[in-house]
Write an enzyme that holds these catalytic residues in place. Structure first.
Site, PDB file in Angstrom:
ATOM      1  N   GLU A 254       0.818  -1.209   0.000  1.00 19.62           N
ATOM      2  CA  GLU A 254       0.000   0.000   0.000  1.00 19.62           C
ATOM      3  C   GLU A 254       0.861   1.273   0.000  1.00 19.62           C
ATOM      4  OE1 GLU A 254      -3.352   0.476  -0.324  1.00 19.62           O
ATOM      5  OE2 GLU A 254      -2.768   2.585  -0.327  1.00 19.62           O
ATOM      6  N   THR A 296      -5.655   1.732  -5.677  1.00 14.47           N
ATOM      7  CA  THR A 296      -5.232   0.326  -5.531  1.00 14.47           C
ATOM      8  C   THR A 296      -5.866  -0.542  -6.604  1.00 14.47           C
ATOM      9  OG1 THR A 296      -5.277   0.661  -3.155  1.00 14.47           O
ATOM     10  CG2 THR A 296      -5.010  -1.592  -3.898  1.00 14.47           C
ATOM     11  N   HIS A 412      -1.578   3.207   4.772  1.00 10.93           N
ATOM     12  CA  HIS A 412      -2.539   4.021   3.993  1.00 10.93           C
ATOM     13  C   HIS A 412      -2.680   5.386   4.647  1.00 10.93           C
ATOM     14  CE1 HIS A 412      -6.189   5.348   2.017  1.00 10.93           C
ATOM     15  NE2 HIS A 412      -6.075   4.338   1.175  1.00 10.93           N
ATOM     16  N   ASP A 471       1.707  -0.048  -4.810  1.00  6.06           N
ATOM     17  CA  ASP A 471       0.511   0.092  -5.661  1.00  6.06           C
ATOM     18  C   ASP A 471       0.398   1.487  -6.287  1.00  6.06           C
ATOM     19  OD1 ASP A 471      -0.273   1.374  -3.312  1.00  6.06           O
ATOM     20  OD2 ASP A 471      -2.244   0.433  -3.201  1.00  6.06           O
ATOM     21  N   HIS A 472       0.808   2.525  -5.565  1.00  3.81           N
ATOM     22  CA  HIS A 472       0.747   3.908  -6.072  1.00  3.81           C
ATOM     23  C   HIS A 472       1.461   4.804  -5.077  1.00  3.81           C
ATOM     24  CE1 HIS A 472      -2.364   4.361  -3.037  1.00  3.81           C
ATOM     25  NE2 HIS A 472      -2.972   3.307  -3.553  1.00  3.81           N
TER      26      HIS A 472
HETATM   27  C1  GP9 Z   1      -8.780  -0.507   0.515  1.00  6.28           C
HETATM   28  C2  GP9 Z   1      -7.394  -0.382   0.039  1.00  6.28           C
HETATM   29  C3  GP9 Z   1      -6.962   1.044  -0.092  1.00  6.28           C
HETATM   30  O1  GP9 Z   1      -9.314  -1.783   0.487  1.00  6.28           O
HETATM   31  O2  GP9 Z   1      -7.164  -1.121  -1.098  1.00  6.28           O
HETATM   32  O3  GP9 Z   1      -7.436   1.611  -1.220  1.00  6.28           O
HETATM   33  P1  GP9 Z   1      -6.813   2.920  -1.876  1.00  6.28           P
HETATM   34  O4  GP9 Z   1      -7.432   4.096  -1.193  1.00  6.28           O
HETATM   35  O5  GP9 Z   1      -5.336   2.907  -1.695  1.00  6.28           O
HETATM   36  O6  GP9 Z   1      -7.188   2.789  -3.295  1.00  6.28           O
HETATM   37 MN    MN Z   2      -3.713   1.747  -2.298  1.00  9.39          MN
END
Ligand code: GP9
Ligand code: MN
Length: 617
Positions: A254, A296, A412, A471-472
């Site tokens: 994340e 994500t 996150h 992921d980003h």
């Molecule tokens: C939530 C997680 C976070 O299930 O994948 O999502 P994001 O805000 O990073 O897209």
């Molecule tokens: Mn994410």
């Protein structure tokens, strides 16, 4: 007393409408120039920003006398309140996302992490000034006579001025950027050129007509997409097939940016486990985040399909019933893989439960499958260490070979952590978000170590290939000054883009480590993995290249139309030299632009037309 009454009642509605138009125009221009921090490249940009709201404001305001040929106060007041409200909503959204809202994102607001708790933080005392005129305008409108008719000639002039200015400014915008509408995914360019109100109008119409694209699509479009994507061929690498038949474990890290790798804070490593793992892994250190509003879910989508995400909204939310030829399906057909996703959040988030079924996953272990309580949760839910610990029990039961994706959660925004989970001290920049970020990344690193230990204990490690990827981005533009401070970097467009890199680590137990500095993106992960697994017969349209042999001159394309090549960075419609950070000679980036447009439009056509349904999959 009598005199005051006279002033109010005698306020001519024609004057009132003109005053309102001027005030709303001024507010729009001020928000555009100060609030939106547009990249102004020429006097033409300023001219367009000044001109573009007037036409649409006149047309919107005409609504208050068009219907009954007299001044309708209620509509007049409503328009003033709504336009100001819309402008302010745009401003708040921009302050957080440095972007403009789109219709699809309104339908996925429950998935848009971060904005809710911090809305107050985005507001400023000075914002009240934006509403100051409303009191006067409302008072003036209410104090007038009940029914005031408006001169016909005025109405005519006002509407015609609106239409005229609307057409002229749209024409000027097109003259300045001929590809304005075919590159509508560049929202900054759109709003800068046609103004916020016309942009919203365009966006709403685009969303309303978008279902038509599927109805009108035919097999011929699919054939065109196949031949377009077939044109690219990856060179064979020496690593082809080295992971054949192995289990595949993807770890979605994340919000993990590449700068954390081998980076110390207060003399301590942020990612000691990953730094160590890299020694014996293929480490791709120049991979850029290509996600868009689907965050994500966009990264998951790119990895499973090697298609680009949509310019607005998440594919998971918008196209869950499309036909795809995704990794779970490909691996089932080419090696009888069992596929599963494991994630400690609700199954409905990003519409995952529906989309995973469509992508061909056999099983989705979501929050309902985990023991989640107050002690083992933080921020969005289950902490990463208990997540991996509990997941290991499920993995032990899976049929082999398996293809699984673990999606971590603790790192996150806004990066919250319980004291007992803090393995390193916070950083000491002026941005608390950045200071906390390093501690949550450090916690995630510890959690990944737990997963590897479990795999070793279960005897699964040797026979598994691990793909770890960020992921980003985690630190958005809003907090980037803290990051620049941490890394001792100057703010610049090139540094901004370079910070969008995410780590990609492929660990095949027993293989020697190697660092790849070739540029690439998340869309390239699938062909790289398939090559390692020795699966080279997949001919569904896809846009990725094998990262181990990727042509460095091939641009890495972002969803807003910007891109990176080995030597150049194209952002906000300006071409920069990567090394010097200076603007490149005029025309340097031109040869790539057509390719960028073609590629993004082709990917959109595949998704909007649901073109893969015509293939024999
Ligand atoms: C939530 C997680 C976070 O299930 O994948 O999502 P994001 O805000 O990073 O897209
Ligand atoms: Mn994410």
């Amino acid at each position: 007393m009598k005199k005051r009454k006279k002033i109010y009642t005698s306020m001519n509605p024609q004057k009132l409408v003109i005053i309102a138009a001027i005030i709303l125009w001024l507010k729009t221009v001020i928000v555009s120039l100060i609030g939106f921090s547009f990249h102004i490249q020429s006097a033409a940009d300023i001219l367009l920003i000044l001109l573009n709201p007037i036409g649409s404001l006149c047309l919107i305001l005409s609504a208050c006398f068009l219907f009954r040929k007299r001044f309708n106060k209620t509509i007049f007041i409503l328009i003033n309140v709504l336009i100001t409200g819309l402008l302010y909503a745009d401003l708040l959204y921009y302050r957080f996302y440095t972007d403009f809202v789109t219709v699809p994102i309104l339908f996925q607001f429950k998935n848009v992490g971060g904005l809710g708790p911090s809305t107050l933080e985005l507001m400023s005392f000075w914002d009240l000034l934006l509403f100051a005129d409303l009191f006067v305008i409302i008072l003036l409108a209410l104090k007038g006579n009940k029914t005031v008719s408006i001169q016909k000639s005025f109405m005519k002039k006002f509407v015609l001025t609106g239409i005229g200015l609307f057409v002229i400014t749209a024409g000027l915008a097109l003259l300045k950027s001929p590809y304005l509408f075919s590159t509508a995914y560049d929202r900054e360019q759109m709003v800068k050129s046609i103004g916020p109100f016309n942009y919203h109008l365009f966006d709403i119409s685009y969303a309303a007509f978008s279902p038509l694209k599927k109805v009108l699509a035919t097999e011929t479009d699919t054939i065109a997409a196949v031949s377009y994507t077939e044109a690219k061929e990856d060179k064979e690498t020496t690593a082809e097939g080295i992971a054949k038949g192995k289990n595949v474990v993807l770890i979605s890290m994340e919000s993990t940016q590449n700068f954390v790798i081998n980076q110390k804070v207060n003399g301590e490593e942020i990612t000691p486990f990953l730094n160590n793992l890299i020694e014996n892994s293929y480490y791709f250190n120049s991979i850029y985040d290509q996600t868009a509003q689907g965050k994500t879910s966009d990264s998951e989508f790119m990895i499973d399909t090697s298609l680009y995400p949509l310019p607005s909204g998440s594919v998971f939310v918008r196209k869950p019933s499309n036909v795809f030829n995704a990794l779970p399906k490909i691996l089932k057909e080419n090696g009888h893989y069992y596929s599963a996703v494991l994630h400690g959040n609700d199954a409905t988030f990003w519409n995952r439960e529906n989309m995973y079924a469509e992508l061909g996953y056999d099983r989705f272990f979501s929050k309902a499958d985990y023991e989640v309580n107050e002690e083992n949760s933080v921020n969005y839910g289950l902490k990463d260490i208990p997540f991996f610990e509990q997941s290991a029990d499920y993995i032990a039961e899976l049929p082999q070979p398996f293809y699984t994706r673990f999606i971590t959660l603790t790192n996150h925004f806004p990066f919250l952590l319980d004291e007992e989970d803090q393995y390193i001290a916070e950083a000491a920049t002026t941005q608390d978000v950045v200071n906390r970020y390093v501690t949550t990344v450090r916690y995630q690193d510890e959690a990944i170590k737990v997963l590897f230990d479990r795999f070793k204990e279960m005897g699964l490690y040797e026979n598994t290939v691990f793909v770890l990827y960020g992921d980003h981005y985690g630190i958005s533009e809003k907090y980037e000054d803290g990051l620049l401070e941490l890394l001792n970097l100057e703010p610049s467009p090139v540094n901004h883009v370079e910070l969008q890199k995410v780590p990609v680590i492929i660990h095949v137990p027993g293989q020697e480590g190697e660092v790849f500095s070739n540029i690439g993106g998340e869309v390239d992960i699938r062909p790289t993995l398939l090559s390692l697994l020795g699966i080279t017969n997949v001919d569904t349209p896809s846009f990725g290249h094998n990262l181990m042999s990727r042509d460095p001159d091939q641009p890495v394309i972002f969803r807003d139309g910007s891109f990176v090549t080995e030597k150049f960075i194209y952002i906000n419609n300006v071409c920069y030299e990567k090394d010097s950070g200076n603007e490149a000679k005029e025309g340097t980036c031109e040869p790539y632009l057509e390719k960028v447009r073609d590629e993004l439009n082709m990917s959109d056509e595949i998704l909007n037309g649901d073109l893969l349904r015509f293939l024999d999959l």
